[in-house]
Scaffold this active site. Structure first.
Site, PDB file in Angstrom:
ATOM      1  CD  GLU A  43      43.569  18.975  41.526  1.00  0.00           C
ATOM      2  OE1 GLU A  43      44.700  19.271  41.972  1.00  0.00           O
ATOM      3  OE2 GLU A  43      43.267  18.991  40.324  1.00  0.00           O
ATOM      4  CG  ASN A  44      42.686  13.718  49.030  1.00  0.00           C
ATOM      5  OD1 ASN A  44      43.558  12.878  49.200  1.00  0.00           O
ATOM      6  ND2 ASN A  44      41.949  14.175  50.013  1.00  0.00           N
ATOM      7  CB  ALA A  45      47.645  14.646  49.499  1.00  0.00           C
ATOM      8  CG  ASN A  46      43.742   9.921  47.957  1.00  0.00           C
ATOM      9  OD1 ASN A  46      43.306  10.685  47.098  1.00  0.00           O
ATOM     10  ND2 ASN A  46      42.955   9.125  48.646  1.00  0.00           N
ATOM     11  CD  GLU A  54      32.129  18.814  35.698  1.00  0.00           C
ATOM     12  OE1 GLU A  54      32.897  18.649  36.664  1.00  0.00           O
ATOM     13  OE2 GLU A  54      32.520  18.827  34.515  1.00  0.00           O
TER      14      GLU A  54
HETATM   15  N1  THU Z   1      37.905  18.078  36.477  1.00  0.00           N
HETATM   16  C1  THU Z   1      36.654  18.486  36.871  1.00  0.00           C
HETATM   17  O1  THU Z   1      36.497  19.145  37.916  1.00  0.00           O
HETATM   18  N2  THU Z   1      35.599  18.154  36.087  1.00  0.00           N
HETATM   19  C2  THU Z   1      35.700  17.353  34.988  1.00  0.00           C
HETATM   20  O2  THU Z   1      34.752  16.692  34.608  1.00  0.00           O
HETATM   21  C3  THU Z   1      37.013  17.315  34.313  1.00  0.00           C
HETATM   22  C4  THU Z   1      38.150  17.273  35.293  1.00  0.00           C
HETATM   23  C5  THU Z   1      39.056  18.372  37.364  1.00  0.00           C
HETATM   24  C6  THU Z   1      39.565  17.159  38.094  1.00  0.00           C
HETATM   25  C7  THU Z   1      40.986  17.570  38.400  1.00  0.00           C
HETATM   26  O3  THU Z   1      40.981  18.307  39.607  1.00  0.00           O
HETATM   27  C8  THU Z   1      41.354  18.507  37.256  1.00  0.00           C
HETATM   28  O4  THU Z   1      40.141  18.868  36.615  1.00  0.00           O
HETATM   29  C9  THU Z   1      42.279  17.877  36.217  1.00  0.00           C
HETATM   30  O5  THU Z   1      41.744  16.709  35.713  1.00  0.00           O
HETATM   31 ZN    ZN Z   2      34.406  14.883  35.998  1.00  0.00          ZN
END
Ligand code: THU
Ligand code: ZN
Length: 137
Positions: A43-46, A54
């Protein structure tokens, strides 16, 4: 013991960078020769340019010259059977056929299996664009 690919998706959960959602996702993508590429969400702060597990797995694979896949396992830290989101389904469809098996982790030994074609029917593909070009000629 869960299947090997699920275990690899579980193992990479430890590296997820999720200070915002606190929702860890791990993915393990198996190439047709058996080589496995893993990814976790970053994840990112923005907020908007967070990377999905995936996406990270398929980027690692393609970067290394692998473009044919037969199986994907996805796991979340809470083992809730999470499936790839719409964006990730489309990213997978760029390289994977409708028969790519997607195994989702329901906890313990439980999994739910899908094929990509049911998760993303009627997707846009290279074939769509080639057919459109031919029509225009
Ligand atoms: N997330 C994934 O890594 N893969 C997906 O296809 C579903 C969502 C992550 C994105 C975000 O960091 C967190 O799950 C909540 O949405
Ligand atoms: Zn996804």
């Amino acid at each position: 013991m869960p299947e090997d690919l699920i275990q690899q998706a579980r193992d990479v959960l430890a590296n997820a960078h999720v200070p915002y959602s606190e929702y860890r996702v791990g993915a393990a993508l198996r190439a047709s020769d058996g080589t496995v590429f893993v990814g976790c969400n970053i994840e990112n702060a923005n907020y908007s340019n967070s990377l999905h597990a995936e996406e990270v797995a398929i980027a690692e694979a393609v970067k290394n010259g692998y473009t044919e896949f037969d199986r994907l396992a996805v796991s979340s830290g809470v083992r809730d059977g999470v499936t790839p989101c719409g964006m990730c389904r489309q990213t997978l469809a760029e390289f994977c056929d409708e028969d790519l098996v997607v195994v989702c982790d329901e906890g313990d030994e439980e999994t739910t299996e899908y094929v990509l074609g049911e998760l993303l029917p009627n997707t846009i593909s290279l074939g769509t664009l080639e057919a459109a070009k031919e029509q225009q000629e």
